[in-house]
Design a protein around this motif. Structure first.
Motif, mmCIF file in Angstrom:
data_model
loop_
_atom_site.group_PDB
_atom_site.id
_atom_site.type_symbol
_atom_site.label_atom_id
_atom_site.label_comp_id
_atom_site.label_asym_id
_atom_site.label_seq_id
_atom_site.Cartn_x
_atom_site.Cartn_y
_atom_site.Cartn_z
ATOM 1 N N HIS A 117 -11.240 3.563 5.932
ATOM 2 C CA HIS A 117 -10.247 2.873 5.368
ATOM 3 C C HIS A 117 -8.753 2.732 5.700
ATOM 4 O O HIS A 117 -7.431 1.437 5.181
ATOM 5 C CB HIS A 117 -10.072 3.901 4.013
ATOM 6 C CG HIS A 117 -10.729 3.658 3.100
ATOM 7 N ND1 HIS A 117 -11.251 2.832 1.930
ATOM 8 C CD2 HIS A 117 -12.361 4.157 2.973
ATOM 9 C CE1 HIS A 117 -12.184 2.463 1.506
ATOM 10 N NE2 HIS A 117 -12.753 3.352 1.649
ATOM 11 N N TYR A 118 -8.526 3.460 6.534
ATOM 12 C CA TYR A 118 -7.107 2.832 7.234
ATOM 13 C C TYR A 118 -6.926 1.564 7.961
ATOM 14 O O TYR A 118 -5.483 0.978 7.801
ATOM 15 C CB TYR A 118 -6.768 3.892 8.320
ATOM 16 C CG TYR A 118 -4.733 4.412 8.815
ATOM 17 C CD1 TYR A 118 -4.230 5.615 7.438
ATOM 18 C CD2 TYR A 118 -4.426 3.481 9.341
ATOM 19 C CE1 TYR A 118 -3.000 5.811 7.819
ATOM 20 C CE2 TYR A 118 -2.919 3.813 9.222
ATOM 21 C CZ TYR A 118 -2.652 5.045 8.824
ATOM 22 O OH TYR A 118 -1.219 5.220 8.531
ATOM 23 N N HIS A 147 -10.194 -1.237 9.104
ATOM 24 C CA HIS A 147 -11.390 -1.122 8.677
ATOM 25 C C HIS A 147 -12.169 -1.900 9.814
ATOM 26 O O HIS A 147 -12.267 -3.305 10.003
ATOM 27 C CB HIS A 147 -11.396 -2.385 7.776
ATOM 28 C CG HIS A 147 -10.609 -1.904 6.277
ATOM 29 N ND1 HIS A 147 -11.290 -3.103 4.994
ATOM 30 C CD2 HIS A 147 -10.523 -1.205 5.961
ATOM 31 C CE1 HIS A 147 -10.755 -1.790 3.899
ATOM 32 N NE2 HIS A 147 -10.052 -1.106 4.318
ATOM 33 N N THR A 200 0.919 -0.858 0.721
ATOM 34 C CA THR A 200 -0.065 -0.150 -0.061
ATOM 35 C C THR A 200 0.758 1.773 0.072
ATOM 36 O O THR A 200 0.199 2.389 -0.180
ATOM 37 C CB THR A 200 -0.809 0.255 1.302
ATOM 38 O OG1 THR A 200 -1.443 -1.033 0.748
ATOM 39 C CG2 THR A 200 -1.782 0.727 1.677
ATOM 40 N N LEU A 203 -3.201 9.378 1.979
ATOM 41 C CA LEU A 203 -4.231 8.228 2.546
ATOM 42 C C LEU A 203 -5.341 8.462 2.857
ATOM 43 O O LEU A 203 -6.432 7.701 2.138
ATOM 44 C CB LEU A 203 -4.064 7.006 2.636
ATOM 45 C CG LEU A 203 -3.912 5.635 2.651
ATOM 46 C CD1 LEU A 203 -3.102 4.151 2.908
ATOM 47 C CD2 LEU A 203 -5.605 5.208 4.346
ATOM 48 N N ARG A 216 -14.999 7.864 6.871
ATOM 49 C CA ARG A 216 -14.617 6.637 5.349
ATOM 50 C C ARG A 216 -13.500 6.693 5.846
ATOM 51 O O ARG A 216 -12.781 5.555 5.393
ATOM 52 C CB ARG A 216 -15.165 7.187 4.829
ATOM 53 C CG ARG A 216 -15.094 6.423 3.335
ATOM 54 C CD ARG A 216 -15.385 6.956 2.150
ATOM 55 N NE ARG A 216 -15.199 6.397 1.071
ATOM 56 C CZ ARG A 216 -14.899 6.322 0.102
ATOM 57 N NH1 ARG A 216 -13.702 7.413 0.502
ATOM 58 N NH2 ARG A 216 -14.314 6.020 -0.916
ATOM 59 N N ALA A 217 -12.556 7.961 5.917
ATOM 60 C CA ALA A 217 -11.007 8.203 6.146
ATOM 61 C C ALA A 217 -10.505 7.353 6.797
ATOM 62 O O ALA A 217 -9.113 6.049 6.178
ATOM 63 C CB ALA A 217 -10.694 9.433 5.599
ATOM 64 N N ALA A 219 -7.031 10.675 0.223
ATOM 65 C CA ALA A 219 -8.338 9.782 -0.767
ATOM 66 C C ALA A 219 -8.829 9.274 -1.061
ATOM 67 O O ALA A 219 -9.614 8.554 -1.702
ATOM 68 C CB ALA A 219 -6.361 8.894 -1.015
ATOM 69 N N ASN A 220 -9.246 9.029 0.877
ATOM 70 C CA ASN A 220 -10.209 8.121 0.903
ATOM 71 C C ASN A 220 -11.204 9.313 1.534
ATOM 72 O O ASN A 220 -12.526 8.481 2.620
ATOM 73 C CB ASN A 220 -9.960 7.275 2.155
ATOM 74 C CG ASN A 220 -9.196 5.866 0.869
ATOM 75 O OD1 ASN A 220 -9.829 5.099 0.302
ATOM 76 N ND2 ASN A 220 -7.833 5.557 1.568
ATOM 77 N N GLY A 221 -10.981 10.167 1.695
ATOM 78 C CA GLY A 221 -12.126 11.454 2.099
ATOM 79 C C GLY A 221 -12.483 12.916 3.130
ATOM 80 O O GLY A 221 -13.219 13.009 3.085
ATOM 81 N N TYR A 248 1.174 6.601 -2.078
ATOM 82 C CA TYR A 248 1.234 7.883 -1.010
ATOM 83 C C TYR A 248 2.774 8.402 -0.866
ATOM 84 O O TYR A 248 2.484 9.157 -0.167
ATOM 85 C CB TYR A 248 0.229 7.536 -0.340
ATOM 86 C CG TYR A 248 -1.044 6.407 -0.896
ATOM 87 C CD1 TYR A 248 -2.026 7.578 -1.167
ATOM 88 C CD2 TYR A 248 -1.020 5.174 -0.219
ATOM 89 C CE1 TYR A 248 -3.253 7.046 -0.933
ATOM 90 C CE2 TYR A 248 -3.016 4.890 -0.492
ATOM 91 C CZ TYR A 248 -3.447 5.671 -0.941
ATOM 92 O OH TYR A 248 -4.332 5.327 -1.497
#
Length: 315
Positions: free
Chosen positions: A156-157, A159, A107, A138, A152-153, A141-143, A111
């Motif tokens: 994603h880090y 779950h 991952t 990161l 949400r961000a 990119a996810n909110g 980034y």
């Protein structure tokens, strides 16, 4: 300064903002309502100062602007939950995540670039600078950008809802409570907020002239509270009274920007939660946006409401 000369100088001061500063000032910094008082410019709480190593605290604050609107407290909270700010004895999870911010090797590369100032070349998740900047990207990119969907961000880090809740709780604990404004500051902020949407006018002092420039807005705001500020941003900065750096900001404080403390080119009025109101540049309108006190162009803050005496120069 007074008269047309002072107004021209004020207009020039605002108009000379660099493209970098303009871009920074346009970045919104709204966070979710789950983080009261925890804006991008939040001062560290006593708990944060006691718990976060100074080098890590400075790094979280420096990396947060990589994602417009992201609070450094979120990065710090993730660093705490993941490895206790790099204090974990191995910093490698059973799932294979590595380094102080616990990136999977597959991952991290997405980034890691551009390599941040002080990072390793090539970047590595084991390096704190590389890892914290990558974490900010990161999240963005996810909110997390502009606070669009912070939960949400963070999810994603990692779950898991419990993880999101723990990060948000820790972030709140790391932010010092925003002091309540006194009467003069509250009046100034209320006036500035009432001008949202007014056009930027070079040298403008208010609606009678079609709009404001940056120092015209702050001068007019404090005039309603019975405090008279000088006309230009540089003079307002000099008038003080200054706050320590980093400043424990309260609504009504004036924020100053420019290439040097002796070359102030912009002023805004802090409204709390990492936000500020300003009249930015020709073609724009008075707006509320990120205070962005992590910017290299930020040259300090003053608290005009701390004095009840005029500083002269007002009209």
């Amino acid at each position: 300064m007074t008269s047309s000369t002072g107004k021209a100088a004020a207009g020039i001061g605002c108009a000379l903002l660099t493209l970098t500063l303009l871009a920074a000032l346009t970045a919104a910094a709204a966070l979710t309502s789950m983080l009261p008082g925890n804006g991008a410019s939040a001062s560290p709480s006593k708990q944060a100062l006691a718990d976060i190593p100074p080098a890590y605290l400075a790094l979280y604050q420096r990396a947060a602007p990589e994602c417009p609107g992201l609070s450094w407290t979120i990065l710090a909270a993730i660093g705490k939950v993941e490895t206790n700010h790099g204090r974990h004895p191995t910093m490698r999870s059973s799932a294979g995540a590595e380094g102080p911010m616990q990136f999977m090797p597959t991952t991290f590369p997405a980034y890691a670039y551009p390599v941040p100032p002080g990072g390793k070349k090539p970047p590595t998740p084991w390096d704190p600078v590389d890892a914290v900047y990558a974490a900010a990207r990161l999240l963005c990119a996810n909110g997390a950008k502009n606070g669009k969907n912070l939960r949400r961000a963070i999810w994603h880090y990692n779950h898991a809802d419990w993880y999101v809740d723990k990060v948000l709780k820790t972030a709140t604990q790391y932010a010092a409570a925003t002091p309540a404004p006194n009467g003069a500051a509250a009046k100034a902020v209320a006036y500035a907020r009432a001008q949202l949407g007014q056009p930027y006018v070079w040298g403008g002092d208010g609606p009678a002239e079609g709009g404001f420039d940056c120092s015209g807005l702050t001068q007019a705001a404090y005039r309603t509270a019975g405090i008279h500020l000088p006309r230009v941003a540089q003079a307002q900065h000099t008038a003080g009274p200054p706050l320590p750096n980093p400043p424990p900001l309260a609504p009504g404080d004036l924020l100053f920007y420019g290439p040097h403390r002796n070359n102030i080119t912009h002023v805004a009025i802090y409204t709390g939660g990492g936000r500020a109101i300003d009249a930015p540049h020709p073609g724009a309108v008075v707006r509320e946006t990120s205070a962005n006190t992590n910017s290299r162009t930020f040259q300090g803050a003053t608290r005009p409401s701390a004095t009840n005496t005029g500083t002269g120069g007002g009209r």
